[in-house]
Each structure stands twice: as structure tokens, then as C-alpha cells.
Enzyme design. Structure first.
Site, mmCIF file in Angstrom:
data_model
loop_
_atom_site.group_PDB
_atom_site.id
_atom_site.type_symbol
_atom_site.label_atom_id
_atom_site.label_comp_id
_atom_site.label_asym_id
_atom_site.label_seq_id
_atom_site.Cartn_x
_atom_site.Cartn_y
_atom_site.Cartn_z
ATOM 1 N N PRO A 1 45.587 42.855 42.368
ATOM 2 C CA PRO A 1 44.995 44.203 42.393
ATOM 3 C C PRO A 1 44.157 44.466 41.153
ATOM 4 C CG PRO A 1 47.287 44.287 43.063
ATOM 5 C CD PRO A 1 47.041 42.885 42.583
ATOM 6 N N CYS A 2 43.028 45.139 41.365
ATOM 7 C CA CYS A 2 42.088 45.332 40.264
ATOM 8 C C CYS A 2 42.059 46.762 39.743
ATOM 9 C CB CYS A 2 40.678 44.939 40.706
ATOM 10 S SG CYS A 2 40.040 45.949 42.084
ATOM 11 N N GLN A 3 42.750 47.693 40.425
ATOM 12 C CA GLN A 3 42.592 49.105 40.085
ATOM 13 C C GLN A 3 42.942 49.406 38.631
ATOM 14 O OE1 GLN A 3 44.047 47.943 42.803
ATOM 15 N NE2 GLN A 3 43.088 48.917 44.562
ATOM 16 N N GLY A 4 43.949 48.737 38.085
ATOM 17 C CA GLY A 4 44.343 48.988 36.708
ATOM 18 C C GLY A 4 43.318 48.542 35.685
ATOM 19 N N PHE A 5 42.420 47.631 36.104
ATOM 20 C CA PHE A 5 41.372 47.137 35.207
ATOM 21 C C PHE A 5 40.036 47.830 35.433
ATOM 22 C CE2 PHE A 5 44.144 43.312 35.769
ATOM 23 C CZ PHE A 5 44.619 43.249 34.464
#
Length: 402
Positions: A81-85
Site C-alpha cells: 500500500p502506498c497511501q502512507g507514503f
């Protein structure tokens, strides 16, 4: 017929990378946490190799027992998942404690367990700024400054990574992503593969792995969509012959707004004052793409989870008075026309939450982007096999040895 080379697809989502893998690799295992998204994967790739579980709870021993490799794994895919970055994350510090960011280290854990020959990793470009990604690079390389293994019991990798635009790899959208390829090191020392990290700068590989696909510029939005003869839709309609070709309804006010927006690339700046939101009447307001139309003659903006919502970006249809449909979004992600989606837990095709399906489409790795990198790895494995199978006399002749 079973493919010669093997792969594992971590964080498989709706199956965009697996769609690219299936022509070249035998997929030994795919792991997806969300049960609804996993149903979309199952509709297209089956469930025999699919694990619908939290990857952090799958032990190395259990994974190895499930995969049952009779030889080394050829390719490990990791697209966490990329949302945190994301640049839009509320936690902007490069040391933020978003738990999702830790999931990139699960790629390392699995790599250390199955020791793949190659790794393909994809995430948002902003990941470069995060210290956990810098740690990821060092652990994946597993080399000291002289090019020798740091941990003798774990594999070491020669890495290359770059920020790419998906439009350079057959995807009709402007979508920047960080792509990393890694190849297992068999001989030491390997000084070229050492990771260097000067104070105050981004880490880099001394001499990056020379393995990268050639660019293949994409068609424009119009050229790409025209291949599929999509039906005209009004806001809120569904094509009776294509259940994925459905679009959101618009309020009377938003319908007036899109009618007032110039076709092929127009924006809200063209609206009369009575249609403008108060927050947009101020000067120097950012997010200028919001309520805009796409341009048939250009590439689409990045397809996101909100890609079918008129107010969440430049997701207005180029010429029709509506936002783009689920089908049009899926095509911009280069999913095949016959790819199936579901938005509900029982897996009924094209049924359930329209937002859930849009989320699956927006979060996917574009199929053509993945295919470009999967194919270059496949070609490298094939070439290595040919060289290894050559008779000694042929090898001598090939390299002009005495």
C-alpha cells in the site's frame, strides 16, 4: 501448460500485476488482505494460489509449505500500500508512524525466506523521501562497504530504481511511480551493488543494475478508448451491454458546471461566477484540476480511488457531460476489456459498491507498466537459462575464448 519460471505476487490487489505475470510466469502464490478485492482477483485468476490474509500473520514456514518450490523462486513481486507514503498523507514526516509503511519490510522478510532470483517493487515516487525506504534498500542489498555480505544467512541483491511515468510504458495516463528491480548476487565481493547514503542526500547504488525496459510511449486517451467502441452515456447511466461502463449521476448544479466546461481539457476557470464554489473564488487556489475535463488528445491524469467522481480531480469526460465511467477508468489502467470486477463479498460480477470497484481500479499497478518490467525479467531469466544449457564448446566459441 505450466510455465517454466515461478513468481509470488505480494499485495496483489485486484490482480493488475498478476495479469502481466500470467503470460510469462507460473504464479505460485498471491496474497491480498481485503476479502472483496480478493474476489475480483479470484474472478480473473482463480483461487487455488490465492491467500486472503494479513501478510504479517503468515509465517515464513507456512508460506514455504504452501508454495512448495521445487527450485529457487524466479520472481518476487512486492507492491505494498502506498497511501502512507503519498504526498497527500497527513503524516508528512519522512519518519511518520503510519503502520502501512512498515509493510514494505514484509517484502524483505519474504525475500529472505524464499531467496528469489529477481524482485519487482512498485510504489509512489514520494517513498524516496522516507527513512524506512532507505532501510529497505540497505537490507535488500545486504552488503558492507566492500561488497561482501553483511548477513551470511540472507540473500544479497544488486538493485536499480527510478521514478517512471507510466505513459512511457504503454499506459495512457500521467502516473509517476517508483519502480525497483533487484537481482540476486551470486559472487562476492560486488562493489558495484553497494548502497551509499551521503548525509543529507538520497541513497544510491554505486553502479545500478543494468536491467531496464525500453520506453514504449502510450496512445492518447482518445486513441486508446476508440479501440473499444464505448457507448455514449449520460450522467448516472449504465451501458446495458457493458455493466462496467457505468458512471455516477450528477447534481443539477454539477451538471450545469460540466456543461459550462470547455470540451477536451476545459477547467472550472471557465465557469460563470454563479457556478463557482466560494473557496475557488479566491486567488492562488491550488488543485486546479478539480472539476476539469480530460483531453482526448493527451494523457489522463493519475487514476485514483476517486477517479469516477467529478469533484475529485480532472475526471470529467472529455466530450460528454459526465465523469468517466468505471470501464473508462479500468481501460486507462490498461486492464483488458474482459477483466471482471466485483464490489461485494459474494463475488458477483460487476455488482456491489461502485466506490469499492473504483478503489480497486485506482490502487492497481497499470497492467502495461507491470508487463514492461515483468517481460524484461523474463527475458533475462530465459537468456541465463540458454547460456547455462550451452555446451562448453559453444561457450568457448561465443566468448572467443582460447
Amino acid at each position: 501448460m505450466e510455465k517454466e519460471f515461478s513468481a509470488i505476487d505480494l499485495f496483489s490487489g485486484a490482480g493488475g500485476v498478476s495479469e502481466a505475470l500470467k503470460d510469462f510466469f507460473q504464479i505460485k502464490c498471491a496474497i491480498e488482505y481485503d476479502p472483496v478485492i480478493a474476489k475480483t482477483y479470484e474472478l480473473n485468476h482463480g483461487k487455488d494460489h490465492l491467500l486472503v490474509e494479513d501478510i504479517t500473520l503468515i509465517t515464513n514456514e507456512r508460506l514455504l509449505n504452501l508454495v512448495k518450490l521445487d527450485k529457487s523462486l524466479d520472481l518476487l513481486v512486492g507492491t505494498p500500500p502506498c497511501q502512507g507514503f503519498s504526498k497527500h498523507s497527513r503524516k508528512s514526516s519522512n519518519n511518520n508512524f503510519d503502520d502501512r509503511n512498515k509493510l514494505i519490510l514484509e517484502v524483505i522478510r519474504v525475500a529472505e525466506a524464499v531467496s528469489p532470483k529477481f524482485i519487482f517493487f512498485e510504489n509512489v515516487e514520494n517513498i524516496l523521501k522516507y527513512s524506512i525506504f532507505h532501510l529497505f534498500l540497505k537490507r535488500l542489498a545486504n552488503l558492507d562497504r566492500y561488497g561482501y555480505k553483511k548477513n551470511q544467512n540472507k540473500p544479497s541483491y544488486h538493485i536499480c530504481f527510478n521514478v517512471v511515468n507510466a505513459s512511457d510504458y504503454g499506459v495512457p495516463q500521467k502516473r509517476k511511480r517508483l519502480v525497483l528491480l533487484a537481482k540476486k548476487i551470486e559472487n562476492f565481493p560486488n562493489i558495484n551493488a553497494v548502497i551509499k547514503h551521503p548525509r543529507g542526500s538520497l541513497p544510491f547504488v554505486t553502479s545500478p543494475l543494468e536491467l531496464w525496459p525500453d520506453k514504449q510511449p502510450a496512445l492518447s486517451i482518445g486513441e486508446y478508448w476508440d479501440q473499444f467502441s464505448l457507448a455514449h452515456l449520460n450522467a448516472g447511466e449504465t451501458d446495458p451491454n457493458d455493466p462496467l461502463h457505468k458512471c455516477r449521476s450528477l447534481s443539477p448544479l454539477n451538471l450545469r458546471r460540466i456543461e459550462s466546461t470547455k470540451k477536451n481539457g476545459g477547467s472550472r476557470s471557465e465557469w460563470p461566477q454563479d457556478l463557482k464554489l466560494d473557496c475557488h473564488k479566491k486567488e492562488n487556489i491550488s488543485f486546479g484540476d478539480v472539476y476539469g475535463r480530460m483531453n482526448r488528445n493527451e494523457y489522463a491524469p493519475t487514476i485514483t480511488c476517486g477517479c469516477i467522481t467529478y469533484s475529485k480531480g480532472r475526471f470529467g469526460h472529455p466530450t460528454e457531460n459526465r465523469a468517466i465511467s468505471l470501464r473508462e477508468a479500468a481501460l486507462l489502467q490498461t486492464f483488458p476489456y474482459n477483466y471482471k470486477f466485483t464490489g461485494q463479498i459474494d463475488g458477483s460480477e460487476y455488482k456491489g459498491s461502485i466506490d469499492q470497484i473504483a478503489k480497486q481500479i485506482g490502487n492497481a499497478v497499470p497492467v502495461n507498466l507491470a508487463k514492461a518490467f515483468v517481460k524484461i525479467i523474463y527475458n533475462e531469466l530465459t537468456q541465463e537459462k540458454i547460456i547455462c544449457s550451452e555446451k562448453p564448446d559453444n561457450i568457448i566459441k561465443m566468448y572467443n575464448l582460447p
